[in-house]
Design an enzyme around this catalytic site. Structure first.
Site, short mmCIF file in Angstrom:
data_model
loop_
_atom_site.label_atom_id
_atom_site.label_comp_id
_atom_site.label_asym_id
_atom_site.label_seq_id
_atom_site.Cartn_x
_atom_site.Cartn_y
_atom_site.Cartn_z
N GLU A 35 1.28 -1.05 -0.29
CA GLU A 35 -0.38 0.36 0.08
C GLU A 35 0.83 0.81 -0.04
O GLU A 35 1.31 1.18 0.56
CB GLU A 35 -1.03 -0.14 1.22
CG GLU A 35 -2.05 1.31 1.36
CD GLU A 35 -3.38 0.74 0.34
OE1 GLU A 35 -4.43 1.43 0.10
OE2 GLU A 35 -3.22 -0.64 -0.56
N ASP A 58 -3.67 11.40 8.06
CA ASP A 58 -3.07 10.43 8.65
C ASP A 58 -2.65 11.07 9.88
O ASP A 58 -2.49 12.40 9.77
CB ASP A 58 -1.49 10.83 6.91
CG ASP A 58 -2.81 10.19 6.51
OD1 ASP A 58 -2.50 8.93 6.39
OD2 ASP A 58 -2.01 10.34 4.94
#
Length: 268
Positions: free
Chosen positions: A49, A60
């Site tokens: 990924e 994030d």
């Protein structure tokens, strides 16, 4: 997309889960990043990924934000990321490669052109982190036109309607969130999520990979025991890069050891 189907069939035969590491392309620089990715695969990663550096990664936490900053500091561009992807695919023809993107990067040159480029370099899936399922039609339609699996996030509080949508629209795998919030190894995922996994299977969703806060082998084996097809670990891996990027050999050795242990846990 077939690479995911082949992978999950092989793992099923071996009674193993998948271990999937996440890193940002170009962190801490292009040459090192390619070595990191080779090391992850050599150490047992079942799929990749990969993030493309982005200035405002909403999903994030600080660890992966810093990875983006290091890639930017090295001057890495989206065009260079696609060149890297072509090199990775050439060297590793069978491993599934997924991209984790933000919508702005997909929009930049046009949605269809983006997915066409993905197909050209051998990408298997794209998860657009800031596009909810109900707004995903133009993305998933372009993805399918170019044989790219559209990946959808299934949050821990998903209601039945969302579960059915994720099952219906997703291909490749389903990204099952351990918890809400942003990514980060310090926020350990609350395992397991039996009920969601059972529902996703009932609705014939693509196999569930559990992500967010996966930082120890115990969490990988717990995810597999709960019925997930495997686990994705990002921040814990990016932490190793952050702490050791000034000592490349040490960094690669630590990455190898971490990924080997996480992969071993998927066989439990």
């Amino acid at each position: 997309m077939e690479r995911y189907e082949n992978l999950f069939a092989q793992l099923n035969d071996r009674r193993e889960g998948a271990f999937v590491p996440f890193v940002t392309l170009g962190d801490p620089g292009i040459e090192q990043s390619l070595k990191i990715i080779d090391t992850l695969i050599d150490a047992g990663a079942d799929a990749l990924e990969l993030g493309v550096p982005f200035s405002d990664p909403l999903a994030d936490g600080p660890t992966i934000q810093n990875a983006n900053l290091r890639a930017f500091a090295a001057g890495v561009t989206p065009a260079q990321c696609f060149e890297m992807l072509a090199l990775i695919r050439e060297k590793h023809p069978t491993i599934p490669i997924g991209l984790l993107m933000y919508a702005n990067l997909v929009f930049n040159n046009g949605i269809d052109a983006f997915y066409a480029r993905c197909e050209q370099v051998g990408v298997d899936s794209v998860l657009v982190a800031d596009v909810p399922v109900e707004e995903s039609a133009p993305f998933r339609q372009a993805a399918l036109r170019h044989n790219i699996a559209p990946i959808f996030i299934c949050p821990p509080n998903a209601d039945d309607d969302l579960l059915r949508q994720v099952a219906s629209y997703g291909r490749g795998y389903t990204y099952l969130l351990s918890r809400s919030g942003v990514t980060g190894a310090e926020n350990r995922g609350a395992l397991p999520l039996h009920h969601l996994i059972e529902k996703l299977k009932e609705y014939h969703a693509a196999p569930a990979l559990q992500g967010f806060g996966i930082s120890s082998p115990e969490q990988v084996s717990a995810a597999v025991r709960a019925g997930a097809a495997g686990a994705i670990s990002g921040s814990a891996i990016v932490n190793i890069i952050e702490k050791n990027h000034a000592s490349p050999e040490q960094m690669l050795a630590e990455l190898r050891s971490f990924v080997s242990a996480m992969k071993a846990a998927s066989r439990a």
